[in-house]
Structure formats: C-alpha cells, structure tokens
Write a protein that holds these residues in place. Structure first.
Motif, short mmCIF file in Angstrom:
data_model
loop_
_atom_site.label_atom_id
_atom_site.label_comp_id
_atom_site.label_asym_id
_atom_site.label_seq_id
_atom_site.Cartn_x
_atom_site.Cartn_y
_atom_site.Cartn_z
N GLU A 3 0.83 -1.21 0.00
CA GLU A 3 0.00 0.00 0.00
C GLU A 3 0.87 1.26 0.00
OE1 GLU A 3 -3.19 2.14 2.97
OE2 GLU A 3 -3.51 0.02 2.43
N HIS A 25 -4.82 7.13 -0.52
CA HIS A 25 -4.32 5.76 -0.32
C HIS A 25 -4.50 4.96 -1.60
CE1 HIS A 25 -4.02 6.23 4.08
NE2 HIS A 25 -5.19 6.86 4.01
N SER A 27 -4.17 0.94 -2.45
CA SER A 27 -3.90 -0.39 -1.91
C SER A 27 -3.07 -1.20 -2.89
CB SER A 27 -5.22 -1.11 -1.62
OG SER A 27 -5.86 -1.47 -2.84
#
Length: 486
Positions: A3, A25, A27
């Motif tokens: 990540e 973010h 992943s």
C-alpha cells in the motif's frame, strides 16, 4: 508493491481556491481512497421560487475531477464518488470528514479535460511478459583460471533490440531493459552481493497525441494475449502515459487504479509451460493478428478471460459463462455458417410459405420469421472443435461429440435453472467440463492466429494444467460410457 499513500491538499478541479488537507491511499490491488480532513460541498440546493430559501436534494453533486499536490507531486483523480461525509454542521457547510473513492489517478499531471489529446506514448509492464518475450539482457561468461585455480565467471549485460508491430496506425514495441549492477554490503552478516534486474516493457505510440484513456483497450487486449499465451491470468505490474512538457521534454505520468487481476505472490509463479512465446512466432506478425482477432470476437474473449481474472464463483455459473463464451466466439469466427446452403434454404422456405398460403397472416408470418437457417448449439460446438488441429483436439477431448452434448446439456440445465449440473457429484463433472472447454477455446484462438499444429499439440501434451484436465475429463467420459453399457 504494498500500500502507498500521499499526504497533501486536494481540491475540485473547477474550484481551485477551496483546498482541503487529506491523504490519498492506493492499496496493493490498486484501490484508491481519499480521506479528507474537512471536505467539498457536494450538497445540491434547489431555491424556492420566491427566493426565500431552498430545499436540499437527496442527490449529491458530482466532482468528476479532483486535483491534489503532495510534496510537489501533482495528482489528478478521476471517476470520483463520495462514500462518507460527516460533521455537526453539515447543512451549514461545516464538514469535519469526507471520504472518496476514485476509479483512476494520474500521478504527475493536472488534467482538466479527459478528452485532451496530450499523451504521446503509453507504457505497460505485465506479469510474465519478460519470459514470454524469450530474450534476456544477462549473460554469464565462463573462463579458465590460472593453473589449477577456480574457473573465472563474469556476469555481463547486453542490449537487446526492441521488436515492433503496427496496428491501425499505433506502433507497439516490446523492450527488454536491465538495471545497472549494484553492490550490497551486509557487513555484520559477512556478506556482499552483486545484483541487477531486468524487466520487459510494452510501449504504445499513436500517430497523434491521444487522450489519457485512449490506451485502455489496446493494453487490455495485450493483457489478454499474455493470459492466453501463458495459460495463467496476467495482471498489470505498472502503467504509465507520457506527455510533452512546455519545454518539449517528455514527462511520465503513473496511472493508478484498481486491477482486474494481480498475482498475490509473484515469486510463487514459477510455471513456465507456456502455450506460446516469441520463440514460436514473430512479434510483428502476432500482434496485429491478435488485435484483429480480439476485435472480431471481443465479447466472447472478454467472457472467456474474465473466468481466469475472476477465478471465484460457483462452478455452475462459471460453466455457463464458458458455454456462452464458446457460442459467442463461434458466432464471431464462423458468422456465415449455416445448416443449409443459403440458396437451398430460400427455396425450401418459399415452398413452405406457398404451401400454407391459406392459413392466414399469423401462421405465414410465424413461418417467415420463426424458421431460421441458423446452426444449433450442438452443431456450433462440433464446428468450433474442428477449428484447431484435429490431433490436439482429440487428445484434449477424446470424444468431441460427447463433449458437445455434455456442454449443451449443462448449458440448458443452468440457463433454465435446473440444478442438475451444479449439485452432488455433478460438480466435479461440471468443473472438468469447464476446464477442457476453456482449454479448447484457447486452442481455437491459437489456431485462428495461425499457430502451427505442432505447437497446439504441445500445448495439450506439455501444459500441466491442460494435460491434467484432459485426463480427468477422459475418466468422466469413460464412466459415462460404462454406465450406458450396463
């Protein structure tokens, strides 16, 4: 890769003055989420006719393009949707927290219009691409040591000429690249290592600069070619697109987003019994042939390879999927196939209509519209199995007639909600029927690409998955024949 996250400030592309702190973010699977401390006003307000206030709609305002900056890096987020908004003063535009999901992120550019033709190249790295390319930049040179000393060994790197192909004006290149050798000193462990890596990259160069999404289809088609050739689902390791800056220099933009497939642990994937590599065919001939074939049979191929990218699900549902893919591929590749010659069909139909001319318009229209010169599902499958090399098909299916009957029966059961093909011991039969049908369709595609009979036969004999599925299916057929003889 794990990540990754970027802290920075984010704003709607059409409101650059309202900037909100937050974290983007990404992943390992490419899923993108943006967590904002605060948020954008996405409330849809509908004013009263008298101007004395407004109502708040249950719908929310879209923010199709979000820009951001993190440590000097530019970001553009696309296909955005708000998943959570909270705050005590929500209706007074006092948002405390807001979360977004995005379908795609461009790292390295502010993009205001998805249709802007800015990008001059696209780069794609796929799983298994290096070994499929059948070239290496590495070499190991052995020499004799002095006297009785140990033999000398020298690791070298060399350049490998790229290979190119052209399809509908787009140039597609495969390059094998390597990093420089580097030393790693692990002093406490009493170790020293000399390392280098090599990797393969596909590059797509259109005739004219193109929009950011113009590379999606050809990249997906190349991913499917690797999945076909290696008989394993192949995900994208890295994607990027290139534009020219104001100074004329190329600027590379990383493309982030969810992947339809990614190998969970690439180091465990050591199986090299590929069906096809560049040792067997010329890149310049294979690529345009494949892209034309994929365009011709796109729907069936998408269903077929989707069964590998998404390998979870009920056996019955997946069997219905491969049966549908088989029919779709046959319809695309043998569109002119008919049970009767067209002239004979028209003559017979004309006679039938003349014979019932006193039956009324409803019956006449029923015959005209209902009587079709189209092959049955069973005959489609028999013809489909005749496309690849006969010896390869016989080795895979043993009895193509029984295979076609089994597939037709399973398809009909599943399409009409008959659970016979997905319960009890039938699950095992359905699974191996699914596997050999998938393998057959791969042989069909290889044959349509002009791959030699020898390579098709080797695919059945040497690929461990196909060979095992064939042996299990042969046992099922033997059991059925034994039961019929009782």
């Amino acid at each position: 890769m794990g990540e990754r996250s970027w802290r920075g400030h984010w704003w709607a592309a059409d409101d650059p003055n309202t900037r909100v702190p937050g974290i983007l973010h990404c992943s390992e699977e490419g899923r993108l989420t943006l967590e904002l401390v605060g948020g954008f006003d996405i409330t849809v307000r509908e004013p009263f006719a008298d101007g004395g206030g407004y109502t708040v709609s249950a719908e929310s305002r879209d923010v199709p393009i979000i820009h951001g900056i993190s440590g000097g890096e530019k970001f553009t987020l696309l296909e955005n949707g708000a998943t959570h908004t909270s705050g005590a003063g929500l209706f007074r535009n006092e948002i405390v927290q807001q979360n977004w999901s995005s379908g795609r992120a461009l790292r390295g550019i502010y993009l205001n219009d998805l249709e802007s033709p800015l990008f001059v190249r696209g780069h794609l790295r796929l799983e298994r691409l290096l070994h499929w390319g059948n070239e290496t930049t590495f070499g190991l040179e052995m020499g004799l040591g002095e006297g009785e000393g140990p033999r000398e060994a020298r690791a070298v790197t060399r350049s490998v000429e790229p290979v190119d192909a052209t399809h509908e004006g787009m140039r597609i290149s495969l390059r094998i690249l390597s990093t420089r050798f580097s030393y790693e000193h692990v002093i406490a462990a009493n170790e020293r290592a000399l390392t280098a890596k090599e990797y393969a990259v596909l590059t797509f160069t259109p005739l004219q600069p193109a929009p950011c999404m113009a590379f999606d289809e050809v990249e997906k088609d190349m991913q499917d070619l690797l999945t076909l050739s290696t008989y394993e689902p192949c995900g994208a390791v890295n994607r990027s697109i290139v534009f020219l800056g104001d100074d004329g220099e190329p600027r590379e933009v990383e493309v982030l987003g969810p992947q339809i497939y990614r190998t969970s642990d690439p180091r465990k994937g050591k199986d090299l019994d590929f069906l096809l590599t560049l040792a067997n065919v010329e890149f310049a001939e294979l690529i345009p042939a494949w892209l034309s074939l994929k365009e011709k049979a796109r729907t069936g191929c998408n269903i077929l390879f989707g069964l590998r990218y998404i390998n979870k699900g009920y056996v019955g549902t997946r069997l219905l999927g491969v049966a549908t893919a088989a029919e779709s591929i046959h319809s695309a590749l043998r569109a002119t196939s008919t049970p009767l010659p067209k002239a004979q069909y028209r003559r017979i139909k004309k006679k039938l209509v003349a014979a019932i001319e006193d039956e009324g318009d409803y019956v006449i229209n029923f015959v005209k519209m209902g009587l079709r010169n189209s092959p049955t599902y069973n005959s489609r499958m028999i013809e489909l199995a005749s496309i690849p090399d006969g010896a390869a098909v016989d080795s895979l299916l043993s009895d193509r007639v029984l295979w076609a009957q089994m597939l037709k029966g399973a398809r009909n059961d599943l399409a009409h909600a008959n659970e016979r093909s997905s319960q009890g011991e039938e699950i095992s039969r359905a699974f191996w029927l699914l596997e050999v049908t998938y393998a057959l369709l791969c042989l069909v595609l290889l044959a349509e690409l002009g791959v030699s009979p020898e390579i098709q036969r080797a695919a059945v004999a040497r690929n461990s998955k196909i060979n095992y599925a064939s042996r299990q299916f042969r046992k099922i057929l033997a059991g059925d024949v034994g039961r019929e003889g009782v």
